[in-house]
Write an enzyme that holds these catalytic residues in place. Structure first.
Site, PDB file in Angstrom:
ATOM      1  N   GLU A  92      19.991 -23.881 -24.131  1.00 49.08           N
ATOM      2  CA  GLU A  92      21.025 -22.987 -24.654  1.00 49.08           C
ATOM      3  C   GLU A  92      20.387 -21.961 -25.592  1.00 49.08           C
ATOM      4  OE1 GLU A  92      25.186 -25.039 -24.417  1.00 49.08           O
ATOM      5  OE2 GLU A  92      24.325 -25.337 -26.390  1.00 49.08           O
ATOM      6  N   GLY A 116      28.518 -18.166 -27.339  1.00 49.51           N
ATOM      7  CA  GLY A 116      29.732 -17.589 -27.912  1.00 49.51           C
ATOM      8  C   GLY A 116      29.659 -16.080 -28.130  1.00 49.51           C
ATOM      9  N   GLU A 160      24.351 -25.566 -33.029  1.00 45.96           N
ATOM     10  CA  GLU A 160      25.262 -25.497 -34.185  1.00 45.96           C
ATOM     11  C   GLU A 160      24.979 -26.633 -35.153  1.00 45.96           C
ATOM     12  OE1 GLU A 160      28.848 -25.245 -31.825  1.00 45.96           O
ATOM     13  OE2 GLU A 160      28.199 -23.269 -31.151  1.00 45.96           O
ATOM     14  N   SER A 191      27.633 -18.683 -22.887  1.00 49.48           N
ATOM     15  CA  SER A 191      28.545 -17.731 -22.255  1.00 49.48           C
ATOM     16  C   SER A 191      28.639 -17.894 -20.731  1.00 49.48           C
ATOM     17  CB  SER A 191      28.154 -16.293 -22.624  1.00 49.48           C
ATOM     18  OG  SER A 191      28.257 -16.102 -24.029  1.00 49.48           O
ATOM     19  N   ASN A 228      31.790 -28.621 -23.497  1.00 48.07           N
ATOM     20  CA  ASN A 228      31.664 -28.940 -24.922  1.00 48.07           C
ATOM     21  C   ASN A 228      32.804 -28.231 -25.644  1.00 48.07           C
ATOM     22  OD1 ASN A 228      30.977 -29.236 -27.583  1.00 48.07           O
ATOM     23  ND2 ASN A 228      29.093 -28.021 -27.486  1.00 48.07           N
ATOM     24  N   TRP A 229      33.820 -29.009 -25.985  1.00 48.68           N
ATOM     25  CA  TRP A 229      35.013 -28.399 -26.588  1.00 48.68           C
ATOM     26  C   TRP A 229      34.768 -27.966 -28.029  1.00 48.68           C
ATOM     27  CZ3 TRP A 229      39.899 -31.773 -25.043  1.00 48.68           C
ATOM     28  CH2 TRP A 229      39.952 -31.876 -23.643  1.00 48.68           C
ATOM     29  N   LYS A 230      33.670 -28.431 -28.622  1.00 51.91           N
ATOM     30  CA  LYS A 230      33.386 -28.148 -30.035  1.00 51.91           C
ATOM     31  C   LYS A 230      34.575 -28.616 -30.889  1.00 51.91           C
ATOM     32  CE  LYS A 230      30.209 -24.632 -28.492  1.00 51.91           C
ATOM     33  NZ  LYS A 230      29.489 -23.381 -28.741  1.00 51.91           N
ATOM     34  N   HIS A 265      22.611 -29.987 -30.616  1.00 54.76           N
ATOM     35  CA  HIS A 265      23.203 -28.672 -30.349  1.00 54.76           C
ATOM     36  C   HIS A 265      22.767 -27.681 -31.430  1.00 54.76           C
ATOM     37  CE1 HIS A 265      26.140 -25.499 -29.767  1.00 54.76           C
ATOM     38  NE2 HIS A 265      26.299 -25.976 -28.549  1.00 54.76           N
ATOM     39  N   GLY A 291      30.950 -23.905 -23.370  1.00 54.84           N
ATOM     40  CA  GLY A 291      31.731 -23.947 -24.600  1.00 54.84           C
ATOM     41  C   GLY A 291      33.100 -23.325 -24.393  1.00 54.84           C
ATOM     42  N   GLY A 292      33.242 -22.073 -24.790  1.00 58.67           N
ATOM     43  CA  GLY A 292      34.538 -21.384 -24.763  1.00 58.67           C
ATOM     44  C   GLY A 292      35.298 -21.530 -23.456  1.00 58.67           C
TER      45      GLY A 292
END
Ligand code: 13P
Length: 252
Positions: free
Chosen positions: A170, A176, A100, A216, A11-13, A98, A237-238
């Site tokens: 999640e 993150g 977010e 993470s 998930n590149w966001k 998600h 993610g990251g």
């Protein structure tokens, strides 16, 4: 033993200009070769990179997903993107719910359910996210939160449709933050989610369900997480933004 094939999704966001998209996908193509791949891989770049990503992933094992979708097919919804539009760009998956989106865009389970139904009706597969905040975990209500989110988001979803759904657990406190749930902590919630599906659908549906862990995930903790009996993949993610890091997870 289960037959579930693990799925790693990136998930590149809100990251990835066109040149960054090209660099990342070209890097992944060098590092991840289809003949040795034991897991399925999904890339979820921003909307604006989907068409380029489709061109660059032709002939590769990488599938494409989007990060959001609207519940209507078209119309006066400024700034939104429909499931039909996503299909046209070569998307096979879409991330829905998600944390977010829940936190910053006030998406609730009823809205998430409408999006899930729309995506399924448009033959997109869904990565549906659930997870508790730190406060909720400390209050000891993790299972209640996850149950409410799962039931609400899957309202009126049939057992047949459920085959097109991946659930991503999640925990919000792990996203993150560098704080990963321990493999046991994650596995425990995954097992609970599977029991919910077994109760509301069937043991066979629960056995088939892919449940990803997200929060993470990195190349150095992925192996341990992915070795747990109820963890069937990762939503990253990251660490999905660097070819080395993401390939390290895919190949862990
Ligand atoms: P991080 O891997 O950056 O913690 O993000 C997880 C996530 O939110 C994936 O959807």
């Amino acid at each position: 033993m289960t037959q579930r094939k693990q799925i790693i999704a990136g998930n590149w966001k809100m990251n990835g200009t066109l040149s960054e998209t090209a660099n990342l996908i070209n890097g992944l193509k060098q590092k991840i070769k289809s003949d040795t791949l034991r897991r399925n891989v999904i890339l979820c770049p921003p909307f604006t990179s989907l068409i380029l990503a489709r061109e660059l992933t032709k002939g590769t094992p990488f599938k494409l997903g989007a990060q959001n979708v609207h519940f209507e097919g078209k119309g006066a919804f400024t700034g939104e993107v429909s499931a039909e539009m996503l299909k046209e760009t070569g998307c096979e998956y879409v991330i829905i719910g998600h944390s977010e989106r829940r936190a910053y865009f006030h998406e609730d389970d009823a809205l998430i359910n409408k999006k899930v139904k729309k995506a399924l009706g448009t033959e997109l597969q869904v990565i549906m996210c659930v997870g508790e905040t730190l406060e909720q975990r400390e209050k000891g209500i993790t299972n209640d939160v996850v149950r409410t989110q799962t039931d609400g988001s899957l309202h009126n979803v049939s057992e047949k449709e459920l085959e097109k759904i991946i659930i991503a657990y999640e925990p919000v406190w792990a996203i993150g933050t560098g704080k990963t749930a321990t493999p046991d902590q994650a596995n425990e919630v995954h097992e609970y989610i599977r029991s919910l599906i077994s109760d509301s659908y069937s043991p066979a549906a629960a056995e088939r369900l892919i449940i990803q862990y997200g929060g993470s995930v990195k190349a150095d903790n992925a192996g341990e997480l992915l070795s747990m009996s109820h963890i069937d993949g990762a939503l990253v993610g990251g660490s999905s933004l660097k070819a080395d890091d993401f390939a390290g997870i895919v190949l862990a």
